[in-house]
Design an enzyme around this catalytic site. Sequence first.
Site, PDB file in Angstrom:
ATOM      1  N   TYR A 168      13.483  -5.133  16.643  1.00 40.63           N
ATOM      2  CA  TYR A 168      13.289  -4.996  15.197  1.00 40.63           C
ATOM      3  C   TYR A 168      14.505  -5.528  14.451  1.00 40.63           C
ATOM      4  O   TYR A 168      14.380  -6.310  13.499  1.00 40.63           O
ATOM      5  CB  TYR A 168      13.058  -3.526  14.839  1.00 40.63           C
ATOM      6  N   SER A 219      14.876  -6.802   4.111  1.00 40.58           N
ATOM      7  CA  SER A 219      15.485  -6.718   5.430  1.00 40.58           C
ATOM      8  C   SER A 219      15.709  -5.245   5.757  1.00 40.58           C
ATOM      9  O   SER A 219      14.882  -4.395   5.440  1.00 40.58           O
ATOM     10  CB  SER A 219      16.796  -7.513   5.447  1.00 40.58           C
ATOM     11  N   SER A 264       0.801  -1.225   0.000  1.00 42.06           N
ATOM     12  CA  SER A 264       0.000   0.000   0.000  1.00 42.06           C
ATOM     13  C   SER A 264       0.832   1.272   0.000  1.00 42.06           C
ATOM     14  O   SER A 264       0.320   2.354  -0.321  1.00 42.06           O
ATOM     15  CB  SER A 264      -0.943   0.009   1.208  1.00 42.06           C
ATOM     16  N   LYS A 274      15.063  -8.822  11.617  1.00 38.98           N
ATOM     17  CA  LYS A 274      15.665  -8.706  10.291  1.00 38.98           C
ATOM     18  C   LYS A 274      16.936  -9.549  10.181  1.00 38.98           C
ATOM     19  O   LYS A 274      17.203 -10.148   9.131  1.00 38.98           O
ATOM     20  CB  LYS A 274      15.967  -7.240   9.971  1.00 38.98           C
TER      21      LYS A 274
END
Length: 276
Positions: free
Chosen positions: A147, A133, A10, A151
């Site tokens: 976070y 990533s 989006s 990754k």
Amino acid sequence: MKTWFITGSSSGIGQGIARAVLEKGDNAVVMARDVRKLEKIVQQYPDTALAVPLELTDKSSIQVAVRQAKERFGDIDVLVNNAGHGYRAAVEEGEDESIAEVFGTNLFGAVDLIKEVLPQMRKNHRGAIINLSSIAAVGSGVGSGYYAATKAALELISDALYQEVSPLGIKVMVVEPGAFRTRFFDDSLKGTQIQIDDYKDTAGKNRKENIVNRHDQPGDPLKGGKLIVETIEREDYPRTLLLGSGAVSFVRDKLKKKLAEIEQWEAVSIQSDFES
């Protein structure tokens, strides 16, 4: 004509990938939690774009999305795991539910999608998997440990996956973007409600509420998306594609420092070996 299955389409780089795919005449299955955000791109490409709702932490949602893609366009040729979000918290401040959710979205959802499309790709002896990533996988900042961990884990799984499926004719590429002009620091960033005062001058400065997104990052999501599409089509594609000049300088600096530390401590490291 190929069919691309792109999560998080989006906005940002995901939308850049989708637009590059559609402009070249391929099919694009575009996904978001709220498909209303995808109406414009589907209206522009009604014959080759399909909008599908997707909740990455729900395996049944993943299965339905893949089934709808196949019913419309047939086999999926390229899977792009782009959807994800940030989470700001010192390690000690991490909330169990939020930690589980960010790992579920950024890592396990991507893995579930990979497992869903691989049987068909193995059967056809072709296909490509692109995992988005971050440079955070190379070096985390304070307050971004969870976070960065999602990754880094995605990258190591991708490394193993590459070795497992490349002999079968399937490509695997990791993309490490730097700073891009997206909504990452807006609605794609979450944060802890636990605030420990001792971290106010470290992780505290990077809390969600202290981030102001001026949308002045150097990276162009449309250019980035196009580069990803062009690069995976090459025979000599890289296993890891850095995206943006900032990503190149950041990763190069981190690796130089890591190599320097290895050399500095080599004499100590090798003392753990048996005597030859």
